[in-house]
Design an enzyme around this catalytic site. Structure first.
Site, PDB file in Angstrom:
ATOM      1  N   SER A 128       0.807  -1.226   0.000  1.00  0.00           N
ATOM      2  CA  SER A 128       0.000   0.000   0.000  1.00  0.00           C
ATOM      3  C   SER A 128       0.836   1.269   0.000  1.00  0.00           C
ATOM      4  CB  SER A 128      -0.941  -0.009   1.201  1.00  0.00           C
ATOM      5  OG  SER A 128      -0.217  -0.166   2.396  1.00  0.00           O
TER       6      SER A 128
ATOM      7  N   HIS B 225      -5.381  -3.778  -2.229  1.00  0.00           N
ATOM      8  CA  HIS B 225      -5.185  -2.830  -3.338  1.00  0.00           C
ATOM      9  C   HIS B 225      -5.204  -3.501  -4.709  1.00  0.00           C
ATOM     10  CE1 HIS B 225      -4.334   0.812  -0.997  1.00  0.00           C
ATOM     11  NE2 HIS B 225      -3.960  -0.055  -0.077  1.00  0.00           N
TER      12      HIS B 225
ATOM     13  N   LYS C 147     -11.397  -0.103  -1.908  1.00  0.00           N
ATOM     14  CA  LYS C 147     -10.449   0.405  -2.917  1.00  0.00           C
ATOM     15  C   LYS C 147     -11.117   0.333  -4.300  1.00  0.00           C
ATOM     16  CE  LYS C 147      -7.307   0.115   0.550  1.00  0.00           C
ATOM     17  NZ  LYS C 147      -7.981   0.044   1.808  1.00  0.00           N
TER      18      LYS C 147
END
Ligand SMILES: Cc1ncc(COP(=O)(O)O)c(C=O)c1O
Length: 418
Positions: A203, A231, A262
């Site tokens: 991240s 992610h 996300k």
């Protein structure tokens, strides 16, 4: 306290200065006041949706900005069909779930999302958490025990590390993305069971986990592997099934963990896997059993986001074209993006004071990037983080690059010639 507070960072204020644990250390309050010009860059108020261009509050006034801050990777947070689905659920199911999924918070929409996530990932079952953080923490702490060992990449997200702490297992770290270091760590630590914990996309660094190599090492020690796909889920792989799909290792990981905050553009976390494991986890993951289920309106939005994210692969294509373009242009400008090869990019500054000063300048000029300070990253890698999305147009990216060039490049040259 007589020491020079300007040299302090968050790690210096862990211990209280009075007998009352409910009181903040006065030196911390003084430190924040002294650094208020930096602190004011945090918790900015977003005055509109997390779109590629949006408006935030800066200097007490609304400021239109190009948004390189939000995780809205596929632009689904404000997709018109997602908003319609959410409105409809609000009408039929009201606002809150008003209970833990175990007792009263599970709705037909939650069950439908469980089924669809499981089908999407080719697993028997899936369960939902009301945050990605709680999902990672709940899964790790729900499955590991005192006699086990968790072996974590040293850049692992706190939700994973906190999960290991809560489980009371032994926790060991290995050097970031380094199979030899993992091999050594697994050789040193023998518990009843070993779990290697890595991420699909890191991240802060924006690099892929070296999944094939790390899984090879883990398997050679009979250790299981857990991949945090926060992610990477829906943004990576031909079908959006994350970094595990991208690297062709899906059949080597028994559980799939990801977030809805996300690329799904919503909120929450999930884990997918065998019916038996999830049946167990539903009773032992504290953030699942003892916390309210996601609001139905959020579930309806995620259902639509999943449908769009899987039926429109062109969204992923655009995301990656944008990421590749932005990387290439940053490199042409001589801007250091570390090991990133994805849509998450650190712009490494290295010096704390300069990073905050530049971050203000970028906001003044209409570019919104996130300040990332120690201890979230090592001191020499203090950076801004930029997230590119499928919604950015070439004009958005070019304008962002112009602002970065005007702001960062002269500073870099001045520093070199000083
Ligand atoms: C790698 C990783 N795992 C887990 C999480 C927690 O996810 P959420 O923000 O959905 O709670 C994050 C959040 O940014 C993350 O970066």
């Amino acid at each position: 306290m007589n020491e020079d507070l300007t040299k302090f960072n968050l790690s210096n204020f862990l211990f209280g200065e009075s007998n009352d644990p409910l009181q903040a250390p006065p030196s911390f309050t003084k430190w924040v006041q002294m650094g208020s010009w930096a602190a004011e860059l945090y918790e900015p108020e977003l005055l509109a949706s997390a779109d590629a261009r949006t408006t935030i509050t800066y200097g007490g006034k609304p400021r239109p900005v190009i948004n390189l801050c939000s995780y809205n990777y596929l632009g689904l947070a404000n997709h018109p069909e997602v908003l319609v689905a959410a409105h409809e659920a609000l009408r039929t199911h009201g606002m809150g779930a008003c209970g833990s999924p175990m007792l009263s918070g599970m709705t037909d929409l939650h069950r439908e999302l469980e089924r669809r996530v499981a089908k999407f990932l080719g697993r028997e079952d899936a369960m939902l958490f009301n945050s990605g953080f709680g999902g990672a923490l709940g899964t790790i702490s729900g499955l590991l025990r005192k006699t086990d060992v968790a072996i974590l990449d040293n850049r692992s997200h706190l939700s994973l590390r906190d999960g290991a702490v809560l489980s009371r297992c032994r926790a060991e770290k290995f050097e970031h993305n380094d199979p030899d270091s993992l091999d050594a760590a697994l050789g040193r630590q023998k518990g009843r069971r070993q779990l290697v914990i890595v991420e699909g996309i890191y991240s802060m660094d924006g690099d892929f986990g070296k999944l094939k190599e790390l899984i090879d090492v883990a398997e050679s020690h009979d250790a299981s592997v857990f991949i945090d796909e926060a992610h990477s889920m829906l943004g990576c792989g031909d079908h959006g099934r994350g970094a595990a799909e991208h690297f062709g290792v899906e059949d080597r990981v028994p559980l799939v963990y990801g977030t809805f905050s996300k690329a799904f553009g919503a909120l929450g976390g999930f884990v997918a896997g065998s019916k038996e494991t999830l049946q167990y986890l539903r009773f032992y993951a504290h953030p699942y059993v003892y916390s309210c289920a996601l609001p139905p309106v959020v579930i309806a939005a995620i259902l639509k986001a999943l449908e769009l994210g899987t039926s429109q692969p062109e969204l992923r294509v655009r995301l990656w074209e944008n990421a590749d373009y932005f990387h290439a242009q940053l490199h042409t400008l001589g801007i250091d993006t570390g090991a990133s090869t994805t849509y998450v990019m650190p712009i490494i500054i290295g010096d704390r004071g300069r990073m905050y000063q530049l971050c203000h300048e970028l906001r003044r000029r209409g570019l919104w990037v996130a300040p990332v300070d120690y201890p979230a990253v090592p001191q020499n890698r203090i950076c801004f983080r930029a997230c590119v999305t499928a919604k950015h147009t070439r004009a958005d990216l070019d304008e962002a690059l112009n602002i970065l060039e005007d702001t960062l490049v002269p500073t870099a040259l001045q520093t070199q010639s000083a």
